[in-house]
Design an enzyme around this catalytic site. Structure first.
Site, PDB file in Angstrom:
ATOM      1  N   PHE A  46       5.655   4.932 -20.173  1.00  0.00           N
ATOM      2  CA  PHE A  46       5.615   6.155 -19.568  1.00  0.00           C
ATOM      3  C   PHE A  46       6.627   6.160 -18.392  1.00  0.00           C
ATOM      4  O   PHE A  46       6.808   7.285 -17.651  1.00  0.00           O
ATOM      5  CB  PHE A  46       4.195   6.410 -19.033  1.00  0.00           C
ATOM      6  CG  PHE A  46       3.746   5.313 -18.025  1.00  0.00           C
ATOM      7  CD1 PHE A  46       4.190   5.166 -16.609  1.00  0.00           C
ATOM      8  CD2 PHE A  46       3.004   4.252 -18.502  1.00  0.00           C
ATOM      9  CE1 PHE A  46       3.622   4.469 -15.911  1.00  0.00           C
ATOM     10  CE2 PHE A  46       2.706   3.197 -17.784  1.00  0.00           C
ATOM     11  CZ  PHE A  46       2.678   3.282 -16.245  1.00  0.00           C
TER      12      PHE A  46
ATOM     13  N   ARG B 199      -6.917   2.892  -0.978  1.00  0.00           N
ATOM     14  CA  ARG B 199      -7.216   2.826  -2.252  1.00  0.00           C
ATOM     15  C   ARG B 199      -8.588   3.306  -2.766  1.00  0.00           C
ATOM     16  O   ARG B 199      -8.664   3.887  -4.074  1.00  0.00           O
ATOM     17  CB  ARG B 199      -6.828   1.478  -2.903  1.00  0.00           C
ATOM     18  CG  ARG B 199      -5.515   0.923  -2.711  1.00  0.00           C
ATOM     19  CD  ARG B 199      -4.243   1.436  -3.635  1.00  0.00           C
ATOM     20  NE  ARG B 199      -4.558   0.781  -5.190  1.00  0.00           N
ATOM     21  CZ  ARG B 199      -3.677   0.899  -5.916  1.00  0.00           C
ATOM     22  NH1 ARG B 199      -2.731   1.645  -5.949  1.00  0.00           N
ATOM     23  NH2 ARG B 199      -4.425   0.648  -7.139  1.00  0.00           N
TER      24      ARG B 199
ATOM     25  N   THR C 261      -6.709   5.091 -11.074  1.00  0.00           N
ATOM     26  CA  THR C 261      -5.630   5.686 -11.371  1.00  0.00           C
ATOM     27  C   THR C 261      -5.696   6.985 -12.309  1.00  0.00           C
ATOM     28  O   THR C 261      -5.134   8.177 -12.296  1.00  0.00           O
ATOM     29  CB  THR C 261      -4.679   4.575 -12.208  1.00  0.00           C
ATOM     30  OG1 THR C 261      -4.442   3.587 -11.231  1.00  0.00           O
ATOM     31  CG2 THR C 261      -3.088   5.044 -12.654  1.00  0.00           C
TER      32      THR C 261
ATOM     33  N   ARG D  65      -8.746  11.533  -6.195  1.00  0.00           N
ATOM     34  CA  ARG D  65      -8.457  11.756  -7.754  1.00  0.00           C
ATOM     35  C   ARG D  65      -9.660  12.204  -8.371  1.00  0.00           C
ATOM     36  O   ARG D  65      -9.425  13.155  -9.318  1.00  0.00           O
ATOM     37  CB  ARG D  65      -7.990  10.564  -8.235  1.00  0.00           C
ATOM     38  CG  ARG D  65      -6.442  10.310  -7.677  1.00  0.00           C
ATOM     39  CD  ARG D  65      -6.041   8.801  -8.334  1.00  0.00           C
ATOM     40  NE  ARG D  65      -4.824   8.629  -7.894  1.00  0.00           N
ATOM     41  CZ  ARG D  65      -3.988   7.475  -7.842  1.00  0.00           C
ATOM     42  NH1 ARG D  65      -4.672   6.328  -8.379  1.00  0.00           N
ATOM     43  NH2 ARG D  65      -2.585   7.207  -7.628  1.00  0.00           N
TER      44      ARG D  65
ATOM     45  N   ASN E 271      -1.930  12.950 -10.885  1.00  0.00           N
ATOM     46  CA  ASN E 271      -2.792  12.133  -9.999  1.00  0.00           C
ATOM     47  C   ASN E 271      -2.895  12.264  -8.751  1.00  0.00           C
ATOM     48  O   ASN E 271      -3.555  11.795  -7.809  1.00  0.00           O
ATOM     49  CB  ASN E 271      -3.317  10.733 -10.840  1.00  0.00           C
ATOM     50  CG  ASN E 271      -2.349   9.743 -10.255  1.00  0.00           C
ATOM     51  OD1 ASN E 271      -1.156  10.188 -10.015  1.00  0.00           O
ATOM     52  ND2 ASN E 271      -2.557   8.680 -10.751  1.00  0.00           N
TER      53      ASN E 271
ATOM     54  N   HIS F 283      -0.414   8.767  -3.972  1.00  0.00           N
ATOM     55  CA  HIS F 283      -0.068   7.575  -4.311  1.00  0.00           C
ATOM     56  C   HIS F 283      -0.662   6.580  -3.363  1.00  0.00           C
ATOM     57  O   HIS F 283      -0.656   7.101  -1.944  1.00  0.00           O
ATOM     58  CB  HIS F 283       1.556   7.515  -4.232  1.00  0.00           C
ATOM     59  CG  HIS F 283       1.892   5.975  -3.933  1.00  0.00           C
ATOM     60  ND1 HIS F 283       2.066   4.835  -5.087  1.00  0.00           N
ATOM     61  CD2 HIS F 283       2.306   5.286  -2.921  1.00  0.00           C
ATOM     62  CE1 HIS F 283       2.303   3.732  -4.550  1.00  0.00           C
ATOM     63  NE2 HIS F 283       2.352   4.009  -3.256  1.00  0.00           N
TER      64      HIS F 283
HETATM   65  N1  UDP Z   1       1.000   6.305 -14.778  1.00  0.00           N
HETATM   66  C1  UDP Z   1       1.281   7.124 -15.819  1.00  0.00           C
HETATM   67  N2  UDP Z   1       0.682   6.658 -16.930  1.00  0.00           N
HETATM   68  C2  UDP Z   1      -0.025   5.433 -16.932  1.00  0.00           C
HETATM   69  C3  UDP Z   1      -0.272   4.619 -15.869  1.00  0.00           C
HETATM   70  C4  UDP Z   1       0.173   5.331 -14.863  1.00  0.00           C
HETATM   71  O1  UDP Z   1       1.801   8.237 -15.893  1.00  0.00           O
HETATM   72  O2  UDP Z   1      -0.546   5.050 -17.827  1.00  0.00           O
HETATM   73  C5  UDP Z   1       1.644   7.010 -13.536  1.00  0.00           C
HETATM   74  C6  UDP Z   1       0.653   7.461 -12.602  1.00  0.00           C
HETATM   75  O3  UDP Z   1       1.067   8.543 -11.660  1.00  0.00           O
HETATM   76  C7  UDP Z   1       0.283   6.240 -11.542  1.00  0.00           C
HETATM   77  C8  UDP Z   1       1.613   5.550 -11.311  1.00  0.00           C
HETATM   78  O4  UDP Z   1       2.428   5.734 -12.706  1.00  0.00           O
HETATM   79  O5  UDP Z   1      -0.488   6.707 -10.373  1.00  0.00           O
HETATM   80  C9  UDP Z   1       1.630   4.407 -10.970  1.00  0.00           C
HETATM   81  O6  UDP Z   1       0.838   3.715 -11.640  1.00  0.00           O
HETATM   82  P1  UDP Z   1      -0.050   2.333 -11.035  1.00  0.00           P
HETATM   83  O7  UDP Z   1      -0.660   1.505 -12.275  1.00  0.00           O
HETATM   84  O8  UDP Z   1       0.585   1.630  -9.869  1.00  0.00           O
HETATM   85  O9  UDP Z   1      -1.273   3.279 -10.626  1.00  0.00           O
HETATM   86  P2  UDP Z   1      -1.816   3.748  -9.048  1.00  0.00           P
HETATM   87  O10 UDP Z   1      -1.331   2.233  -8.119  1.00  0.00           O
HETATM   88  O11 UDP Z   1      -0.858   4.785  -8.619  1.00  0.00           O
HETATM   89  O12 UDP Z   1      -3.134   3.883  -9.000  1.00  0.00           O
HETATM   90 MG    MG Z   2       0.293   1.256  -8.029  1.00  0.00          MG
END
Ligand code: UDP
Ligand code: MG
Length: 160
Positions: free
Chosen positions: A68, A96, A102, A113, A123, A126
């Site tokens: 992705f 967080r 996520t 979220r 989502n 960040h």
């Molecule tokens: N993301 C995505 N598909 C996925 C996992 C993540 O599009 O399967 C995107 C989503 O916007 C996410 C960002 O990538 O917020 C960063 O991923 P991370 O696992 O670090 O999640 P976060 O820390 O933002 O909860």
């Molecule tokens: Mg992250």
């Protein structure tokens, strides 16, 4: 057994919080800032910013091998974001929690979220996942002199 992720930090920390382009386009900037303000954290940096591709790639470099990744970079650079620095005791893990899981469909109601989004790829916000990444990301997104040190009037009403 010591489970560090279950122990609330007692350290003053800094975290990088960002309203993603969907949050800006959907008019959720005030709502999202408000969640952190009302909790009692201190805002030390704030700007609206069009993220260049290179910065998005550096910010998310740990995810560069994920399928992705290209879509993620397109998403983050698709319009302006709101960059924020927040400071406080235990702010990294607490932010967080305020943000939620996520995948917004798995995020608890009451989280940003959980209340405001439906898809992982949209989502809305960040938040840094560790104090080290908080420092790393703030150094990426803010220049020297863009952060502000100040004492909020409410400080003694938040901490004894
Ligand atoms: N993301 C995505 N598909 C996925 C996992 C993540 O599009 O399967 C995107 C989503 O916007 C996410 C960002 O990538 O917020 C960063 O991923 P991370 O696992 O670090 O999640 P976060 O820390 O933002 O909860
Ligand atoms: Mg992250």
């Amino acid at each position: 057994i010591f489970l560090p992720h279950l122990v609330a930090s007692l350290e003053v920390e800094e975290t990088y919080i960002m309203v993603k382009p969907d949050g800006v386009q959907r008019g959720l900037v005030g709502e999202i800032i408000s969640r952190f303000e009302k909790k009692g954290f201190k805002l030390t940096g704030l700007k609206l910013f069009q993220c260049p591709k290179e910065l998005a790639e550096e910010h998310y470099k740990d995810l560069s091998a994920k399928p992705f990744f290209p879509k993620l970079i397109d998403y983050i650079t698709s319009g302006p974001v709101v960059c924020m620095a927040w400071e406080g005791v235990g702010v990294v893990a607490s932010a967080r929690k305020l943000i939620g899981a996520t995948n917004p469909l798995q995020a608890e109601p009451g989280t940003i979220r959980g209340d405001l989004a439906v898809q992982t790829g949209r989502n809305v916000v960040h938040g840094s996942d560790s104090p080290e990444n908080g420092k790393r990301e703030l150094a990426l997104w803010f220049k020297e002199g863009e952060l502000c040190q100040w004492t909020p009037a409410q400080a003694p009403w938040l901490q004894e």
